[in-house]
Design a protein around this motif. Structure first.
Motif, PDB file in Angstrom:
ATOM      1  N   VAL A 298       0.833  -1.205   0.000  1.00 22.90           N
ATOM      2  CA  VAL A 298       0.000   0.000   0.000  1.00 22.90           C
ATOM      3  C   VAL A 298       0.868   1.256   0.000  1.00 22.90           C
ATOM      4  CG1 VAL A 298      -1.651   1.367   1.355  1.00 22.90           C
ATOM      5  CG2 VAL A 298      -2.032  -1.073   1.020  1.00 22.90           C
ATOM      6  N   THR A 299       1.916   1.282   0.798  1.00 15.57           N
ATOM      7  CA  THR A 299       2.815   2.439   0.833  1.00 15.57           C
ATOM      8  C   THR A 299       3.414   2.686  -0.548  1.00 15.57           C
ATOM      9  OG1 THR A 299       3.314   2.115   3.162  1.00 15.57           O
ATOM     10  CG2 THR A 299       4.909   3.381   1.882  1.00 15.57           C
ATOM     11  N   ALA A 300       3.883   1.637  -1.203  1.00 18.70           N
ATOM     12  CA  ALA A 300       4.458   1.779  -2.550  1.00 18.70           C
ATOM     13  C   ALA A 300       3.415   2.286  -3.533  1.00 18.70           C
ATOM     14  CB  ALA A 300       5.034   0.451  -3.019  1.00 18.70           C
ATOM     15  N   LEU A 301       2.212   1.731  -3.470  1.00 21.16           N
ATOM     16  CA  LEU A 301       1.145   2.160  -4.388  1.00 21.16           C
ATOM     17  C   LEU A 301       0.711   3.601  -4.119  1.00 21.16           C
ATOM     18  CD1 LEU A 301      -0.947  -1.112  -4.480  1.00 21.16           C
ATOM     19  CD2 LEU A 301       0.407  -0.131  -6.358  1.00 21.16           C
ATOM     20  N   GLN A 302       0.672   4.013  -2.870  1.00 20.67           N
ATOM     21  CA  GLN A 302       0.321   5.393  -2.546  1.00 20.67           C
ATOM     22  C   GLN A 302       1.362   6.365  -3.103  1.00 20.67           C
ATOM     23  OE1 GLN A 302      -0.117   4.968   1.711  1.00 20.67           O
ATOM     24  NE2 GLN A 302      -2.353   4.909   1.558  1.00 20.67           N
ATOM     25  N   ARG A 303       2.636   5.992  -3.013  1.00 22.28           N
ATOM     26  CA  ARG A 303       3.701   6.843  -3.570  1.00 22.28           C
ATOM     27  C   ARG A 303       3.559   6.950  -5.084  1.00 22.28           C
ATOM     28  NH1 ARG A 303       8.877   4.417  -2.478  1.00 22.28           N
ATOM     29  NH2 ARG A 303       9.716   6.284  -3.446  1.00 22.28           N
ATOM     30  N   LEU A 304       3.261   5.824  -5.749  1.00 23.26           N
ATOM     31  CA  LEU A 304       3.078   5.850  -7.203  1.00 23.26           C
ATOM     32  C   LEU A 304       1.844   6.658  -7.562  1.00 23.26           C
ATOM     33  CD1 LEU A 304       3.841   5.037 -10.048  1.00 23.26           C
ATOM     34  CD2 LEU A 304       2.575   2.883  -9.685  1.00 23.26           C
TER      35      LEU A 304
ATOM     36  N   SER B 193      11.279  -1.414 -10.620  1.00 25.75           N
ATOM     37  CA  SER B 193      11.570  -1.194  -9.207  1.00 25.75           C
ATOM     38  C   SER B 193      10.830   0.038  -8.688  1.00 25.75           C
ATOM     39  CB  SER B 193      13.076  -0.982  -9.032  1.00 25.75           C
ATOM     40  OG  SER B 193      13.361  -0.521  -7.738  1.00 25.75           O
ATOM     41  N   VAL B 194      10.435   0.000  -7.424  1.00 27.73           N
ATOM     42  CA  VAL B 194       9.808   1.180  -6.825  1.00 27.73           C
ATOM     43  C   VAL B 194      10.808   2.323  -6.697  1.00 27.73           C
ATOM     44  CG1 VAL B 194       8.029  -0.113  -5.597  1.00 27.73           C
ATOM     45  CG2 VAL B 194      10.162   0.441  -4.440  1.00 27.73           C
ATOM     46  N   ASP B 195      12.105   2.014  -6.757  1.00 30.22           N
ATOM     47  CA  ASP B 195      13.120   3.062  -6.721  1.00 30.22           C
ATOM     48  C   ASP B 195      13.083   3.939  -7.966  1.00 30.22           C
ATOM     49  OD1 ASP B 195      14.015   2.138  -4.263  1.00 30.22           O
ATOM     50  OD2 ASP B 195      15.527   0.834  -5.169  1.00 30.22           O
ATOM     51  N   ASP B 196      12.457   3.442  -9.034  1.00 29.12           N
ATOM     52  CA  ASP B 196      12.332   4.186 -10.292  1.00 29.12           C
ATOM     53  C   ASP B 196      10.947   4.820 -10.404  1.00 29.12           C
ATOM     54  OD1 ASP B 196      14.902   3.299 -10.976  1.00 29.12           O
ATOM     55  OD2 ASP B 196      14.111   1.496 -11.948  1.00 29.12           O
ATOM     56  N   LEU B 197      10.466   5.365  -9.321  1.00 30.45           N
ATOM     57  CA  LEU B 197       9.095   5.865  -9.223  1.00 30.45           C
ATOM     58  C   LEU B 197       8.719   6.820 -10.354  1.00 30.45           C
ATOM     59  CD1 LEU B 197       6.684   5.576  -7.269  1.00 30.45           C
ATOM     60  CD2 LEU B 197       7.507   7.621  -6.129  1.00 30.45           C
ATOM     61  N   ALA B 198       9.524   7.837 -10.605  1.00 27.90           N
ATOM     62  CA  ALA B 198       9.206   8.811 -11.652  1.00 27.90           C
ATOM     63  C   ALA B 198       9.170   8.157 -13.029  1.00 27.90           C
ATOM     64  CB  ALA B 198      10.208   9.956 -11.638  1.00 27.90           C
ATOM     65  N   GLN B 199      10.101   7.242 -13.283  1.00 31.69           N
ATOM     66  CA  GLN B 199      10.127   6.559 -14.573  1.00 31.69           C
ATOM     67  C   GLN B 199       8.929   5.624 -14.739  1.00 31.69           C
ATOM     68  OE1 GLN B 199      12.685   6.702 -12.413  1.00 31.69           O
ATOM     69  NE2 GLN B 199      14.430   7.585 -13.494  1.00 31.69           N
TER      70      GLN B 199
ATOM     71  N   ARG C  38       4.854  -8.217  -2.505  1.00 30.71           N
ATOM     72  CA  ARG C  38       4.607  -8.243  -1.059  1.00 30.71           C
ATOM     73  C   ARG C  38       5.525  -7.331  -0.268  1.00 30.71           C
ATOM     74  NH1 ARG C  38       2.079 -13.429   1.108  1.00 30.71           N
ATOM     75  NH2 ARG C  38       1.016 -14.205  -0.726  1.00 30.71           N
ATOM     76  N   ALA C  39       6.769  -7.217  -0.689  1.00 31.64           N
ATOM     77  CA  ALA C  39       7.736  -6.389   0.036  1.00 31.64           C
ATOM     78  C   ALA C  39       7.663  -4.926  -0.361  1.00 31.64           C
ATOM     79  CB  ALA C  39       9.149  -6.919  -0.190  1.00 31.64           C
ATOM     80  N   GLY C  40       6.852  -4.601  -1.358  1.00 30.54           N
ATOM     81  CA  GLY C  40       6.755  -3.218  -1.821  1.00 30.54           C
ATOM     82  C   GLY C  40       8.026  -2.761  -2.518  1.00 30.54           C
ATOM     83  N   THR C  41       8.716  -3.688  -3.209  1.00 31.18           N
ATOM     84  CA  THR C  41       9.984  -3.340  -3.851  1.00 31.18           C
ATOM     85  C   THR C  41       9.883  -3.177  -5.364  1.00 31.18           C
ATOM     86  OG1 THR C  41      10.621  -5.674  -4.010  1.00 31.18           O
ATOM     87  CG2 THR C  41      11.384  -4.449  -2.062  1.00 31.18           C
ATOM     88  N   PHE C  42       8.830  -3.716  -5.975  1.00 33.05           N
ATOM     89  CA  PHE C  42       8.656  -3.477  -7.408  1.00 33.05           C
ATOM     90  C   PHE C  42       7.179  -3.426  -7.759  1.00 33.05           C
ATOM     91  CE2 PHE C  42       8.946  -8.115  -7.154  1.00 33.05           C
ATOM     92  CZ  PHE C  42       7.942  -8.539  -8.014  1.00 33.05           C
ATOM     93  N   PHE C  43       6.893  -2.733  -8.872  1.00 36.49           N
ATOM     94  CA  PHE C  43       5.545  -2.606  -9.406  1.00 36.49           C
ATOM     95  C   PHE C  43       5.405  -3.512 -10.613  1.00 36.49           C
ATOM     96  CE2 PHE C  43       6.351   1.786  -7.819  1.00 36.49           C
ATOM     97  CZ  PHE C  43       5.383   1.819  -6.827  1.00 36.49           C
ATOM     98  N   CYS C  44       4.210  -4.019 -10.819  1.00 35.37           N
ATOM     99  CA  CYS C  44       3.849  -4.728 -12.042  1.00 35.37           C
ATOM    100  C   CYS C  44       2.598  -4.064 -12.575  1.00 35.37           C
ATOM    101  CB  CYS C  44       3.534  -6.194 -11.760  1.00 35.37           C
ATOM    102  SG  CYS C  44       4.938  -7.156 -11.199  1.00 35.37           S
ATOM    103  N   TRP C  45       2.462  -4.040 -13.872  1.00 39.29           N
ATOM    104  CA  TRP C  45       1.230  -3.520 -14.433  1.00 39.29           C
ATOM    105  C   TRP C  45       0.869  -4.283 -15.685  1.00 39.29           C
ATOM    106  CZ3 TRP C  45       5.700  -0.706 -14.002  1.00 39.29           C
ATOM    107  CH2 TRP C  45       6.312  -0.264 -15.160  1.00 39.29           C
ATOM    108  N   GLY C  46      -0.435  -4.359 -15.901  1.00 41.90           N
ATOM    109  CA  GLY C  46      -0.970  -5.086 -17.038  1.00 41.90           C
ATOM    110  C   GLY C  46      -2.473  -4.925 -17.089  1.00 41.90           C
ATOM    111  N   THR C  47      -3.110  -5.738 -17.928  1.00 41.98           N
ATOM    112  CA  THR C  47      -4.548  -5.590 -18.118  1.00 41.98           C
ATOM    113  C   THR C  47      -5.367  -6.187 -16.980  1.00 41.98           C
ATOM    114  OG1 THR C  47      -4.582  -7.597 -19.457  1.00 41.98           O
ATOM    115  CG2 THR C  47      -4.385  -5.498 -20.631  1.00 41.98           C
TER     116      THR C  47
END
Length: 101
Positions: A15-21, A75-81, A55-64
């Motif tokens: 949730v923290t990672a998704l809120q930042r994104l 990676s969540v470290d690449d938030l802006a990208q 689960r660890a909030g370390t990377f995002f995945c996206w798809g349909t």
């Protein structure tokens, strides 16, 4: 008890990672909702695009569709990208950020 603690920790990190994104996506005029369908947090950007975090909030995945083979991940470290790549996927209107770097 440890299963509940693991679930709470995982959900919190995701949730923290998704809120930042979600906040970063606002710079591209994208205002997704955080969905908790089936108890798993994710951003619903459109009918054809969903973003979730591991689960660890370390990377995002996206798809349909949630948890199907992701179209992309980063990676969540690449938030802006990540936000820029999602905006580009949605189209030209969103690709130019409101507040360019």
């Amino acid at each position: 008890m440890s299963d509940r603690l693991n679930a709470a920790t995982w959900r919190s990190a995701a949730v923290t990672a998704l809120q930042r994104l979600r906040t970063e996506l606002h710079t591209h005029r994208i205002y997704p909702a955080i969905s908790y369908d089936e108890g798993q947090p994710r951003l619903v950007i459109s009918a054809k695009l969903t973003v979730w975090a591991d689960r660890a909030g370390t990377f995002f995945c996206w798809g349909t569709a949630y948890q199907e083979e992701p179209a992309d991940h980063a990676s969540v470290d690449d938030l802006a990208q990540v936000a820029a790549r999602i905006a580009e996927r949605l189209g030209e209107h969103y690709a130019d950020s409101v507040n360019p770097p």
